[in-house]
Motif scaffolding. Sequence first.
Motif, PDB file in Angstrom:
ATOM      1  N   GLY A 181     -11.084 109.091 -54.603  1.00 24.86           N
ATOM      2  CA  GLY A 181     -10.711 110.409 -55.077  1.00 24.86           C
ATOM      3  C   GLY A 181     -11.871 111.363 -54.854  1.00 24.86           C
ATOM      4  O   GLY A 181     -12.977 110.949 -54.455  1.00 24.86           O
ATOM      5  N   PRO A 182     -11.694 112.653 -55.116  1.00 23.83           N
ATOM      6  CA  PRO A 182     -12.749 113.633 -54.839  1.00 23.83           C
ATOM      7  C   PRO A 182     -14.009 113.449 -55.684  1.00 23.83           C
ATOM      8  O   PRO A 182     -15.054 114.021 -55.367  1.00 23.83           O
ATOM      9  N   GLN A 183     -13.944 112.643 -56.765  1.00 25.51           N
ATOM     10  CA  GLN A 183     -15.129 112.398 -57.589  1.00 25.51           C
ATOM     11  C   GLN A 183     -16.266 111.766 -56.799  1.00 25.51           C
ATOM     12  O   GLN A 183     -17.443 111.884 -57.180  1.00 25.51           O
ATOM     13  N   ILE A 184     -15.934 111.105 -55.698  1.00 23.05           N
ATOM     14  CA  ILE A 184     -16.965 110.419 -54.922  1.00 23.05           C
ATOM     15  C   ILE A 184     -17.993 111.398 -54.367  1.00 23.05           C
ATOM     16  O   ILE A 184     -19.158 111.051 -54.146  1.00 23.05           O
ATOM     17  N   HIS A 185     -17.602 112.651 -54.162  1.00 25.40           N
ATOM     18  CA  HIS A 185     -18.538 113.632 -53.600  1.00 25.40           C
ATOM     19  C   HIS A 185     -19.670 113.941 -54.579  1.00 25.40           C
ATOM     20  O   HIS A 185     -20.810 114.151 -54.158  1.00 25.40           O
ATOM     21  N   ASP A 186     -19.373 113.975 -55.871  1.00 24.31           N
ATOM     22  CA  ASP A 186     -20.435 114.172 -56.862  1.00 24.31           C
ATOM     23  C   ASP A 186     -21.392 112.988 -56.845  1.00 24.31           C
ATOM     24  O   ASP A 186     -22.613 113.155 -56.982  1.00 24.31           O
ATOM     25  N   ALA A 187     -20.843 111.794 -56.693  1.00 26.20           N
ATOM     26  CA  ALA A 187     -21.677 110.599 -56.642  1.00 26.20           C
ATOM     27  C   ALA A 187     -22.603 110.626 -55.426  1.00 26.20           C
ATOM     28  O   ALA A 187     -23.807 110.365 -55.535  1.00 26.20           O
ATOM     29  N   VAL A 188     -22.047 110.950 -54.274  1.00 26.92           N
ATOM     30  CA  VAL A 188     -22.837 110.976 -53.042  1.00 26.92           C
ATOM     31  C   VAL A 188     -23.935 112.035 -53.120  1.00 26.92           C
ATOM     32  O   VAL A 188     -25.070 111.814 -52.672  1.00 26.92           O
ATOM     33  N   ALA A 189     -23.606 113.179 -53.695  1.00 28.17           N
ATOM     34  CA  ALA A 189     -24.591 114.268 -53.795  1.00 28.17           C
ATOM     35  C   ALA A 189     -25.781 113.875 -54.663  1.00 28.17           C
ATOM     36  O   ALA A 189     -26.880 114.438 -54.518  1.00 28.17           O
ATOM     37  N   GLN A 206     -21.111 102.542 -57.698  1.00 29.97           N
ATOM     38  CA  GLN A 206     -21.757 102.172 -58.974  1.00 29.97           C
ATOM     39  C   GLN A 206     -21.961 103.412 -59.844  1.00 29.97           C
ATOM     40  O   GLN A 206     -21.836 103.343 -61.082  1.00 29.97           O
ATOM     41  N   TRP A 207     -22.261 104.531 -59.234  1.00 29.97           N
ATOM     42  CA  TRP A 207     -22.403 105.806 -59.962  1.00 29.97           C
ATOM     43  C   TRP A 207     -21.112 106.123 -60.707  1.00 29.97           C
ATOM     44  O   TRP A 207     -21.135 106.539 -61.869  1.00 29.97           O
ATOM     45  N   LEU A 208     -19.979 105.920 -60.037  1.00 30.17           N
ATOM     46  CA  LEU A 208     -18.687 106.156 -60.686  1.00 30.17           C
ATOM     47  C   LEU A 208     -18.486 105.205 -61.865  1.00 30.17           C
ATOM     48  O   LEU A 208     -18.041 105.613 -62.951  1.00 30.17           O
TER      49      LEU A 208
END
Length: 360
Positions: A181-189, A206-208
């Motif tokens: 889902g789009p939440q992965i972009h916050d994790a990658v950033a 793991q961040w998620l």
Amino acid sequence: MSEPRPLKALVLAGGAGSRLRPITHTSAKQLVPVANKPVLFYGLEAIAASGIREVGIVVGDTAAEIQAAVGDGSGFGLDVTYLRQDAPRGLAHAVKIARDYLGDADFVMYLGDNFIVGGIDPIVRRFRAQSPAAQIMLTRVSDPRAFGVAVLDGDGRVVNLEEKPAAPKSDLALVGVYLFGPQIHDAVADLKPSWRGELEITDAIQWLIDRGLPVESTVISGYWKDTGNVTDMLEVNRLVLETVEPRRDGTVEDSELIGRVVIEDGAVVRRSRIVGPAVIGADSVVEDSYVGPFTSIDARCTIRDSEVEYSIILAGASLSGVGRVECSLIGREAEVTPAPRVPRAHRLILGDHSKVQISS
């Protein structure tokens, strides 16, 4: 009933393919053929079969070759956009450079050199129904140290991920297909490079998990291979050839065909024995030879007075007057001939990182 969120695909086709050298010195590893079709094409077909139409392909130094092979994607029923990555900097880095293309859409990330029997339609349907922040595919492996490794709790939820650990906590390896889902972009950033100097997708997942976002997993019992080395390429080739239907579009003269054998258009087989499953590519010539099971001979090859089995022969290669060749990957336009009998010596011209076995 609400409409499902849009779903795109991100296909990674920018790796260097170091484990397939010297073949990949001159060719993208994702385009090395399995049963005479590039590995990448199987993935694109699986994506299309799952109902996805918009695909971003991350490319690197072999961008021109990938683009020439795939084009605009219309041949697969896809709409393809190419995304340039300056160097392989980790799977999460590929997500990072695709941020604008992906927008807020859910997406499948598919490693272009991976092969999964049965496609991805079941996991895509599950993801659409449950809408977790991430969904991963896992499989049990004998040596998890070469993979991303997942640890599950008693209820099967993912609680920990680690990339290529020296001391794995489980035997569950991540398969090269991820849904986000789009939440992965916050994790990658928020990521920092790992000890390998890369942005690891396992760290992003793991961040998620650490923030309480749902991460689902499916342990697959079917067949999966990362085709990054010759042994796995040959095994996938064997698996695909076991599914071929016999077909004779070329010319067969004074020859014996046994089992599932495909003779493609323009190919000529003379005074030879072909034992399937095997494929003889378009405009290839096989004369006075034996081609054994699980062999793929690509287009424009020449096999004369030779024996070959359980091998992949790439386009334009030739074998002439050689004894048994098996468990081999022969590159494009390569020539294999007998060595002179006298003097008894080996003459070799080998590319970097080659591996040669010689019977003295």
